[in-house]
Enzyme design. Structure first.
Site, PDB file in Angstrom:
ATOM      1  N   GLY A 248      38.526  29.618  37.772  1.00 56.78           N
ATOM      2  CA  GLY A 248      38.194  30.202  38.608  1.00 56.78           C
ATOM      3  C   GLY A 248      37.854  29.429  40.014  1.00 56.78           C
ATOM      4  O   GLY A 248      38.008  29.364  41.254  1.00 56.78           O
ATOM      5  N   GLY A 292      44.283  31.791  36.089  1.00 56.08           N
ATOM      6  CA  GLY A 292      44.652  33.387  36.218  1.00 56.08           C
ATOM      7  C   GLY A 292      44.959  33.746  37.479  1.00 56.08           C
ATOM      8  O   GLY A 292      45.742  33.412  37.864  1.00 56.08           O
ATOM      9  N   ARG A 293      43.902  34.157  38.364  1.00 54.51           N
ATOM     10  CA  ARG A 293      43.868  33.952  39.810  1.00 54.51           C
ATOM     11  C   ARG A 293      45.080  32.914  40.902  1.00 54.51           C
ATOM     12  O   ARG A 293      45.578  33.635  41.365  1.00 54.51           O
ATOM     13  CB  ARG A 293      42.598  34.030  40.992  1.00 54.51           C
ATOM     14  CG  ARG A 293      42.714  34.326  42.579  1.00 54.51           C
ATOM     15  CD  ARG A 293      41.858  34.373  42.739  1.00 54.51           C
ATOM     16  NE  ARG A 293      40.676  35.201  42.260  1.00 54.51           N
ATOM     17  CZ  ARG A 293      39.317  36.011  42.107  1.00 54.51           C
ATOM     18  NH1 ARG A 293      39.929  36.969  42.860  1.00 54.51           N
ATOM     19  NH2 ARG A 293      38.564  36.455  41.548  1.00 54.51           N
ATOM     20  N   ARG A 330      39.404  46.333  44.552  1.00 58.25           N
ATOM     21  CA  ARG A 330      38.610  44.926  44.684  1.00 58.25           C
ATOM     22  C   ARG A 330      37.793  44.810  46.180  1.00 58.25           C
ATOM     23  O   ARG A 330      36.852  44.765  46.083  1.00 58.25           O
ATOM     24  CB  ARG A 330      39.588  43.300  44.908  1.00 58.25           C
ATOM     25  CG  ARG A 330      40.188  43.736  43.686  1.00 58.25           C
ATOM     26  CD  ARG A 330      41.215  41.701  43.378  1.00 58.25           C
ATOM     27  NE  ARG A 330      40.200  40.796  43.377  1.00 58.25           N
ATOM     28  CZ  ARG A 330      40.087  40.282  45.047  1.00 58.25           C
ATOM     29  NH1 ARG A 330      40.336  40.092  46.038  1.00 58.25           N
ATOM     30  NH2 ARG A 330      39.495  39.600  44.923  1.00 58.25           N
ATOM     31  N   TYR A 334      34.043  44.430  45.370  1.00 59.56           N
ATOM     32  CA  TYR A 334      34.391  42.904  46.483  1.00 59.56           C
ATOM     33  C   TYR A 334      33.758  42.705  47.928  1.00 59.56           C
ATOM     34  O   TYR A 334      33.537  41.916  48.294  1.00 59.56           O
ATOM     35  CB  TYR A 334      34.124  42.140  45.425  1.00 59.56           C
ATOM     36  CG  TYR A 334      34.771  41.706  43.723  1.00 59.56           C
ATOM     37  CD1 TYR A 334      33.861  42.545  43.116  1.00 59.56           C
ATOM     38  CD2 TYR A 334      36.363  42.025  44.037  1.00 59.56           C
ATOM     39  CE1 TYR A 334      34.113  41.569  41.573  1.00 59.56           C
ATOM     40  CE2 TYR A 334      36.453  41.674  42.436  1.00 59.56           C
ATOM     41  CZ  TYR A 334      35.326  42.053  41.218  1.00 59.56           C
ATOM     42  OH  TYR A 334      35.929  41.426  40.430  1.00 59.56           O
ATOM     43  N   CYS A 361      40.518  60.663  47.208  1.00 60.31           N
ATOM     44  CA  CYS A 361      38.927  61.399  47.898  1.00 60.31           C
ATOM     45  C   CYS A 361      37.787  60.690  47.650  1.00 60.31           C
ATOM     46  O   CYS A 361      36.496  60.957  47.330  1.00 60.31           O
ATOM     47  CB  CYS A 361      39.024  62.775  46.833  1.00 60.31           C
ATOM     48  SG  CYS A 361      38.112  63.933  48.107  1.00 60.31           S
ATOM     49  N   GLU A 362      37.833  59.439  48.011  1.00 60.53           N
ATOM     50  CA  GLU A 362      36.745  58.766  48.449  1.00 60.53           C
ATOM     51  C   GLU A 362      35.864  58.407  50.015  1.00 60.53           C
ATOM     52  O   GLU A 362      37.067  57.948  49.832  1.00 60.53           O
ATOM     53  CB  GLU A 362      36.768  58.025  47.582  1.00 60.53           C
ATOM     54  CG  GLU A 362      36.543  58.015  45.449  1.00 60.53           C
ATOM     55  CD  GLU A 362      34.752  58.502  45.631  1.00 60.53           C
ATOM     56  OE1 GLU A 362      34.187  57.923  46.365  1.00 60.53           O
ATOM     57  OE2 GLU A 362      34.643  59.143  44.564  1.00 60.53           O
TER      58      GLU A 362
END
Length: 443
Positions: A248, A292-293, A330, A334, A361-362
C-alpha cells in the site's frame, strides 16, 4: 508532466526514457505501448531491500505481482533479492516459468480453488496466506492428501482504515478479506489452525489499503498485531515467527500527491515492531511486506497516438487516443488522475485545455479530464506517466481491441518483454459449434 526516473526531454524536444527516444519507440513497436523504466524498477526494489537491511531485522520484501506480472518482471524481482506474492494459478505459473525460486513465493487470495492449492503445494511454494475458515480446512485437507505440511500466515483485518479510495481500502472491519480482529474471528482461526495437523502457523498478515501517504496506519496496525500476538501466546501458546504488514505504499501520480520516501515507511514499520514487541517481551518476528505499485507504478509510461478531436465551445475539447479503458481502466474504476505530455513536442509551452478520451464505445472511456497541453495535432504522441501498476495487469479486450506491447528500456536499449496481441490471439480461443459450420454448397 513530472519526469520520473530516467525520463528527460532530449535535444530534439522529445520525451526520452531509459535513454530511448519515445518517438523511435513508437515507430519501432507501435502504439499504444507500455514503456517500463527498468533502472527505476530496480532502484525501487533496492530502496526497500536496503532500508530493511539497515534495520538489522530479519525480513522478506515480496513483490506483489498483481501490480504487473510478466516473465521479465519476475526475473527482475529474483535478481533484486525479493520474494514474490501471487494470487492466482496464472501468476504462480508465470513465476514458475520465469524460474523464480518457489520457496520465496507466497500465495494470497480470498477464494483459492482446490486446483490452485494442489498446484502450489506440488510446486512447494514457501507460504500460503489463508483468508477464511473454509480455506483453512480445504488447505489442510489438500495438504493431507499429498502427505505435506504447509506453512501459513493468517490474514487478519485489524480495523485500521487507510486514507485511500473505498475500493482499495482493505484493513477495515467491513472487508471481503481476512479474519476480523474485533469480533474474535482471528483468534478462533488461530485456535483452529493450531489443531490442524498439516498446517504450520508462521504468523499473521494484514493489509490496510493502497496508495497510502502516511505512516500512522502502519503504526496502528503494528500496535493491533502485538496486542493480538500476546493474547494468542498467552491463551493458545502460539508464538508468531512472522508478521506481514502488506503493501500500500504510495507513489506520486499528480502534483499534490505526497508519498514518503521508502526508507520512512520502512523506518516506521521496523521501529514500531521493535518498540511494541520489545515492550511485551515478545521475540522480534521476521518482518514481511508486499510492495507492488511502489515498485513499478512510476516506472511505467503509456505512449499513445492522438487521432480525432471534438471541440464543444464553452464546454470541453475532447482529444482521442488509440487506446483507452482497455489498456488503462483505472479512471473508470477509481477516477484516477494522471499527468501527460506530448512526447514528440515535450519542450513546447501549453496552449489549450483538453480532455483525453479513449476509443472504446463507452462514454466513460476517459483517461484524463482537463489537462493543459500544447495545441494538439492528429498524429502527435501522448505519454501518460505512472501507468506501470494495474494497467497492463487490468487490460482487457473490450471491443476486441488488442492489448499493447510492453518494452523495458535501459541504457539506450529497448527490449520487447510482451508482444502486441495479434488478431489471431483475439480469436484464438473462439470455437464455432459444428451445427453452425457453413455447409458446402450443393453442386
Amino acid at each position: 508532466m513530472f519526469l520520473h526516473g530516467t525520463s528527460q526531454v532530449n535535444d530534439q524536444g522529445h520525451l526520452q526514457i531509459g535513454g530511448c527516444d519515445t518517438s523511435d519507440l513508437a515507430e519501432q513497436f507501435g502504439t499504444p505501448l507500455y514503456i517500463v523504466d527498468e533502472a527505476l524498477v530496480r532502484q525501487r526494489c533496492r530502496e526497500f531491500v536496503n532500508a530493511f537491511s539497515a534495520s538489522g531485522l530479519k525480513f522478506q520484501v515480496a513483490y506483489a505481482s498483481k501490480a504487473f506480472c510478466v516473465l521479465a518482471m519476475c526475473r527482475i524481482a529474483e535478481e533484486e533479492g525479493m520474494s514474490l506474492d501471487v494470487v492466482s494459478d496464472g501468476e504462480l505459473y508465470t513465476a514458475i516459468e520465469a524460474g523464480f525460486p518457489v520457496e520465496r513465493i507466497h500465495f494470497h487470495g480470498n477464494n483459492k480453488s482446490i486446483q490452485e492449492m494442489e498446484m502450489a503445494i506440488d510446486a512447494k511454494i514457501g507460504c500460503f496466506v489463508v483468508d477464511n475458515f473454509i480455506e483453512l480446512h480445504m488447505l489442510n485437507a489438500v495438504a493431507a492428501e499429498k502427505n505435506q505440511k504447509v506453512k501459513i500466515l493468517l490474514r487478519i483485518t485489524p480495523g485500521v482504515e487507510a486514507h485511500t479510495h473505498e475500493f482499495i481500502s482493505t484493513g477495515q472491519t467491513d472487508s471481503k478479506f481476512g479474519f476480523d480482529l474485533g469480533n474474535g474471528a482471528a483468534f478462533r482461526a488461530i485456535d483452529e489452525a493450531s489443531k490442524l495437523a498439516n498446517l504450520e502457523i508462521l504468523g499473521i498478515h494484514s493489509h490496510i489499503g493502497s496508495n497510502i501517504f502516511e505512516v500512522e496506519g502502519f503504526k496502528m496496525a503494528v500496535e493491533k498485531m502485538i496486542g493480538f500476538a500476546t493474547q494468542v501466546r498467552s491463551e493458545l501458546n502460539v508464538t508468531f515467527k512472522v508478521v506481514n504488514l502488506g503493501g500500500g505504499f504510495g507513489i506520486r501520480y499528480v502534483e499534490g500527491d505526497t508519498p514518503l520516501p521508502v526508507a520512512e515507511y520502512v523506518k516506521a514499520i521496523t521501529e514500531g515492531i521493535i518498540d511494541f514487541f520489545g515492550k511485551h517481551d515478545y521475540p522480534i518476528p521476521e518482518i514481511w511486506v508486499e510492495p507492488g505499485r511502489s515498485i513499478v507504478g512510476d516506472a511505467g509510461t503509456t505512449l499513445y497516438t492522438l487521432g480525432t478531436s471534438k471541440d464543444i465551445p464553452g464546454v470541453r475539447k475532447y482529444v482521442a487516443v488509440d487506446g483507452g479503458m482497455t489498456d488503462n481502466p483505472r479512471f473508470a474504476l477509481y477516477g484516477s488522475r494522471y499527468e501527460a505530455v506530448l512526447a514528440n513536442r515535450a519542450g513546447e509551452a501549453t496552449e489549450e485545455l483538453v480532455s483525453v478520451a479513449g476509443k472504446c464505445c463507452e462514454s466513460g472511456d476517459m483517461l484524463i479530464k482537463d489537462i493543459e497541453l500544447p495545441k494538439v495535432n492528429q498524429g502527435d504522441l501522448l505519454a501518460i506517466s505512472c501507468t506501470g501498476a494495474y494497467n497492463y495487469a487490468m487490460a482487457s479486450n473490450y471491443n476486441r481491441i488488442r492489448k499493447p506491447a510492453v518494452v523495458f528500456v535501459k541504457d539506450g536499449q529497448a527490449d520487447l518483454v510482451v508482444k502486441r496481441e495479434s488478431f489471431d490471439n483475439i480469436i484464438g480461443n473462439d470455437v464455432i459449434p459444428a451445427r453452425m459450420q457453413k455447409q458446402a454448397l450443393k453442386a
